[in-house]
Write an enzyme that holds these catalytic residues in place. Structure first.
Site, short mmCIF file in Angstrom:
data_model
loop_
_atom_site.label_atom_id
_atom_site.label_comp_id
_atom_site.label_asym_id
_atom_site.label_seq_id
_atom_site.Cartn_x
_atom_site.Cartn_y
_atom_site.Cartn_z
N CYS A 155 0.82 -1.44 0.49
CA CYS A 155 0.18 -0.41 -0.33
C CYS A 155 0.37 0.94 -0.44
CB CYS A 155 -0.92 0.22 1.30
SG CYS A 155 -0.56 -0.31 2.58
N ASP A 273 46.21 -16.04 19.02
CA ASP A 273 46.90 -16.67 19.89
C ASP A 273 48.05 -15.24 20.51
OD1 ASP A 273 46.21 -18.70 20.52
OD2 ASP A 273 47.23 -20.23 19.23
N LYS A 283 49.28 3.91 6.79
CA LYS A 283 49.75 2.39 6.27
C LYS A 283 51.42 2.26 6.24
CE LYS A 283 50.32 0.19 1.84
NZ LYS A 283 50.34 0.20 0.14
N PHE A 317 36.58 -24.94 21.91
CA PHE A 317 36.96 -26.03 21.07
C PHE A 317 38.00 -25.71 20.90
CE2 PHE A 317 32.65 -26.74 19.60
CZ PHE A 317 32.70 -27.48 18.83
N LYS A 337 41.28 -23.93 31.77
CA LYS A 337 40.26 -23.15 31.68
C LYS A 337 38.69 -23.48 32.55
CE LYS A 337 42.82 -21.31 28.25
NZ LYS A 337 43.44 -19.82 28.44
#
Length: 391
Positions: A155, A273, A283, A317, A337
């Site tokens: 609409c 790590d 840069k 993981f 951990k």
């Protein structure tokens, strides 16, 4: 997941009716046995023959009802799931009130199947107090509402009234056929690679694709969880919350925000790590760096250690390439951990970075369960079931 499942696709009078053709096609490709029913409102936009071209069954409508041919509200009510997509305001309000004045409404009310409703209408009609009240009533009685989306409507108005994305609808259909073992549980999943800046154009990263995390997010959603996926990979057309990160510091910030009320955290992200000790502006110029240039790295933050105060269940993981040390390394991670489980992934050709397959050892304090090489979707489903057993 949908193979052989009987689904009744119900199409109402909405300008988005044309999307139901694709929904029908996609459901059939997923193995579902789909029947179609059209409301009188839908017949103003389309006819039965268009759906018959995509369907193995006759289409039920007020024009085709035939008891001798099995085209009746009783036969079509016998199904495993009813999906109303698109669902009109008229159908929402009549269904909530129990109005049973035609074969369309008779079929809906005769069925005891789970009900999925995907509304599509002008936003003012959906926001009317009667519609809101009736949607709430339907939800309280077991119907699952697939929220419409904000868009420019037919609409010309802009509002929350567009039919949900087809992918989102399919997610909810699949969820309807899964055991809701994580219902009312919040599951937080991280995935993808972190990218740690060196200068404005260079970074330290890795090859993680984020596919395993996405498969886990899907699987936990199907299991009824309130899923949040924190990922470095752009992810679209999913029904759960997605937040993106780039660096490990950004990820940690998101985790501290999301972990407050989380029941289960799965750390599937591949976190660098080491990071550059110095951050360079602009840069770096090769002609100024010379032929040989050394970049000094420093150990990155330990994200799991930073989250030790959060009392949710935690699964980590662990990626290894040397099978001889893999299990010992994973068990060491489990203890150091303070994790409830570790998913050990030993990288091989079959499950290399970017692969659609994986092989996982699910390691807890008491046992090691080997999940043989399979699709990441299949592995994710097994991890969901194993996660549910953690105590």
């Amino acid at each position: 997941m949908l193979k052989g499942k009987k689904i009744l696709l119900v199409v109402c009078g909405s300008i988005s009716f044309y999307k139901s053709y694709e929904i029908l096609s996609r459901l059939r490709k997923l193995g579902a046995d789909v029947r179609v029913m059209l409301s009188d409102g839908a017949l103003e936009f389309c006819n039965e023959s268009g759906f018959e071209a995509l369907c193995d069954h006759k289409i039920l409508s007020s024009r085709t009802q035939d008891w001798q041919e099995g085209l009746s509200h009783i036969n079509y009510a016998k199904t495993d799931l009813i999906l109303i997509a698109p669902c009109s305001v008229n159908t929402i309000n009549k269904l909530a009130s129990g109005v049973c004045d035609n074969v369309f409404m008779q079929t809906l009310i005769a069925s005891k199947a789970p009900l999925l409703i995907a509304p599509a209408a002008n936003h003012n009609m959906l926001e009317h107090f009667s519609t809101c009240k009736n949607l709430e009533f339907l939800a309280q009685n077991g119907a699952q509402i697939i929220e419409p989306v904000v868009k420019t409507l037919a609409c010309g108005d802009v509002g929350k009234g567009g039919l949900a994305d087809i992918e989102t609808i399919l997610y909810h259909v699949k969820r309807s056929f899964c055991k809701q073992i994580f219902k009312e549980k919040k599951v937080l999943i991280t995935g993808g690679a972190t990218t740690e800046k060196i200068d404005e154009v260079r970074a330290i990263t890795n090859f993680s694709s984020g596919k395993m995390a996405k498969a886990l997010a899907d699987a936990f959603f199907y299991a009824g969880a309130d899923v949040s996926l924190l990922t470095s990979v752009k992810t679209q057309d999913v029904p759960y919350k997605v937040r993106n990160f780039t660096s490990s510091n950004e990820l940690l910030g998101l985790l501290k925000d999301e972990c407050k009320d989380t029941n289960l955290l799965i750390m599937c992200a591949a976190i660098s790590d080491y990071i550059s000790e110095e951050k360079f502006d602009g840069k770096l110029k090769k002609n100024k760096l010379g032929k040989n240039w050394s970049l000094k790295l420093t150990e990155n933050i330990d994200i799991l250690n930073e989250l030790k105060d959060f009392k949710c269940r935690k699964i980590g993981f662990k990626l290894e390439t040397d099978v001889s040390i893999a299990v010992d390394s994973a068990k060491k991670m489990l203890e150091q951990k303070g994790l409830d489980a570790v998913c050990l992934n030993v990288l091989r050709e079959e499950n290399k970075f970017g692969s659609d397959q994986n092989e996982i050892s699910f390691i807890t304090k008491n046992e090691t369960i080997n999940l043989q090489l399979a699709s990441k979707e299949a592995i994710a489903t097994k991890i969901v079931n194993l996660s549910n057993e953690l105590r």
